[in-house]
Design an enzyme around this catalytic site. Structure first.
Site, short mmCIF file in Angstrom:
data_model
loop_
_atom_site.label_atom_id
_atom_site.label_comp_id
_atom_site.label_asym_id
_atom_site.label_seq_id
_atom_site.Cartn_x
_atom_site.Cartn_y
_atom_site.Cartn_z
N TRP A 151 0.79 -1.23 0.00
CA TRP A 151 0.00 0.00 0.00
C TRP A 151 0.82 1.28 0.00
O TRP A 151 0.30 2.35 -0.26
CB TRP A 151 -0.96 0.03 1.19
N ASN A 152 2.09 1.19 0.29
CA ASN A 152 2.84 2.44 0.46
C ASN A 152 3.40 3.00 -0.84
O ASN A 152 3.71 4.18 -0.92
CB ASN A 152 3.97 2.24 1.46
N LYS A 175 -1.82 -7.66 -8.42
CA LYS A 175 -2.77 -7.43 -7.34
C LYS A 175 -2.22 -6.32 -6.45
O LYS A 175 -1.25 -6.54 -5.72
CB LYS A 175 -3.03 -8.67 -6.50
N PRO A 176 -2.85 -5.14 -6.46
CA PRO A 176 -2.44 -4.09 -5.53
C PRO A 176 -3.01 -4.36 -4.14
O PRO A 176 -3.90 -5.19 -3.97
CB PRO A 176 -3.03 -2.83 -6.14
N SER A 225 5.02 -7.57 3.79
CA SER A 225 5.47 -7.91 5.13
C SER A 225 6.18 -9.25 5.17
O SER A 225 5.98 -10.11 4.31
CB SER A 225 4.27 -7.94 6.09
N GLU A 246 10.54 -9.20 -1.58
CA GLU A 246 11.18 -8.01 -0.99
C GLU A 246 10.36 -7.65 0.23
O GLU A 246 9.22 -7.21 0.12
CB GLU A 246 11.23 -6.87 -2.00
#
Length: 516
Positions: A151-152, A175-176, A225, A246
């Site tokens: 989300w960032n 997929k965002p 995460s 990542e």
């Protein structure tokens, strides 16, 4: 550029919802929605992309480059159409929002270099027995790559990964994050508006949608995460497909006594607070040598105090630091600061959440911190700068390496030899010297995580695009023989000949070559 969680929010009945409702974290107002893709819908989109991929792969490299270039130009021409929803769904300042589109440069990098990186390679045979062989290494794309982004960096992170896969000849299913799907939806619509081949699309939803994507693609590129990354790695391993992860960071900034203190302070402020500290390679902890500690902290507090906190929806650059993007992340930041204070740390500036209903947290400087505190051990992912005084560089390196994460870091000194020495000692995938975050945009270098910060890498020159391809080894004879020596039938005479040849070709001394 970033790593945030893509974990599903704790919302009752989310599985029964038909859409994801997006709220602006700075105002709590609804700013849009996207439909939730079911597992069956994900499979249908994947099947459609797979059908289009062979023609995309067969297209010449310059043909794929033309489509990527048209897409780049469309995004430049529709900058505000992309960035306005991005600001609203993230709560960023307009200055931070504008940084996102800088990732378009990577499209040019792959356009300029993909043909060279993916060209067939002629490999020289090893040994006299293989001298008559012609060896060729070719790269063929995975048909369908899945890209899951956080989300960032709703625009920048997919752009860091997807153009390479497309240039390699893959189809891409993206997929965002459920928190920030709006800007990427616009970008994908742009691909369709230019009439590009049907090899890029997006699906939306929570964890179930992401799991369905992982279950249907041939390669997974995930940014997010550590916990979600572990689950994706397990799912990929069960399907025997490759993945690149990542994950989190806990970047250390080492400030030596001979550093340019003013530059180091400016770097710490921007590196710690850009994107409201919600960047995987944000400055998360600082180790400052004792002789310059007081000067550094005083200047750091002054610079931090001057920052303007808010979301400048008028696009007038009247704010530097926007809101947090999720309530979960705001809670983590609050917990880290409260934990540090309860264990003896002091807040010199900031240290409080906003009280206007938005997800704001003041840019914060903490001192008297130690490694017993959560803010020095766990990823904070927010606008805090905990500063620790150290005796010397050796202690700074030891403290910096005392982490289960190892994504990036920085060292600040006027001594070039010392800078390289410290950089080599830091247990991270990248190190910036007298700078922060700069390594992210060096596309010829890999962005790799050590320890729990991930596996694989992004960018990295030829490796950054070859990872989306399967290697194929092709062996041909330069001169065709009617029969090979090792073929049937076996005989004593042939066996003796082979034994002698192996001895002559393998031994490095004449005694063994002659069998003595």
């Amino acid at each position: 550029m970033s790593t945030g969680t893509t974990d599903r929010p704790d919302t009752a009945g989310a599985a029964a919802q038909q859409e994801v409702v997006v709220r602006c974290p700075a105002t709590t107002q609804v700013v849009g929605s996207v439909p939730i893709s079911t597992a069956a819908e994900v499979e249908a989109v994947a099947a459609r992309l797979r059908r289009a991929q062979p023609l995309w792969q067969q297209m010449r490299m310059d043909g794929r480059a033309r489509w990527l270039g048209k897409w780049r130009d469309w995004m430049l021409d529709h900058r505000d159409d992309l960035l306005t929803p991005l600001q609203l769904e993230t709560g960023k300042s307009w200055g931070d929002t504008g940084v996102e589109i800088a990732a378009l440069q990577i499209i040019n990098y792959w356009i300029d270099n993909a043909a060279e990186f993916l060209a067939d390679q002629t490999v020289r045979p090893y040994g006299a027995a293989n001298a008559g062989k012609k060896l060729t290494l070719v790269y063929q794309p995975y048909p369908l790559v899945g890209v899951i982004t956080p989300w960032n960096g709703p625009l920048s992170v997919p752009l860091l990964d997807i153009p390479a896969a497309l240039m390699a000849g893959c189809a891409v299913l993206s997929k965002p994050s459920e928190f920030t799907p709006l800007a990427w939806r616009v970008a994908v619509e742009g691909w369709k508006q230019i009439g590009a081949p049907d090899v890029l699309d997006a699906v939306f939803g929570y964890g179930e949608t992401g799991a369905a994507l992982v279950n249907t693609v041939d390669y997974v590129m995930f940014t997010g995460s550590v916990n979600t990354g572990r689950r994706i790695a397990v799912a990929a391993a069960e399907r025997l497909i490759p993945c690149s992860l990542e994950l989190g960071g806990k970047d250390a900034m080492i400030v030596c006594a001979d550093a340019d203190i003013d530059r180091a302070v400016d770097g710490a402020v921007w590196g710690g607070f850009v994107y409201t500290g919600q960047v995987c390679i944000s400055v998360e902890r600082l180790y400052v040598e004792e002789p310059v500690y007081d000067e550094f902290v005083n200047k750091l507090v002054a610079k931090t105090s001057a920052l303007r906190n808010g979301m400048d929806s008028a696009h007038d650059y009247s704010c530097e630091v926007g809101s947090m993007t999720t309530a979960q992340q705001l809670a983590i930041v609050s917990r880290h600061v409260d934990d540090a204070v309860s264990k003896g740390a002091k807040v010199l500036v900031g240290g409080k959440a906003g009280d206007d209903g938005g997800l704001f947290y003041e840019p914060t400087v903490l001192v008297d911190v130690n490694h017993e505190m959560d803010c020095m051990r766990e990823e904070t992912f927010g606008p805090t700068l905990p500063v620790m005084k150290v005796r010397d560089v050796a202690e700074a390196v030891e403290r910096a390496n005392d982490s289960n994460l190892g994504l990036s870091g920085s060292v600040w000194t006027r001594d070039k030899d010392k800078a390289m020495s410290v950089a080599r000692q830091m247990n991270t995938g990248s190190v910036n010297i007298n700078n922060v975050i700069a390594s992210l945009l060096q596309y010829g270098l890999p962005m790799a995580g050590w320890k729990e910060s991930g596996i694989g890498s992004r960018s990295g020159g030829a490796d950054g695009i070859r990872k989306y391809c399967r290697q194929k080894a092709i062996v041909a004879d330069r001169v065709a023989m009617k029969k090979e020596l090792l073929w049937y039938p076996y005989s004593r005479k042939k066996g003796s000949l082979v034994e002698n040849m192996v001895r002559v070709l393998s031994a490095k001394d004449w005694r063994r070559r002659l069998g003595r």
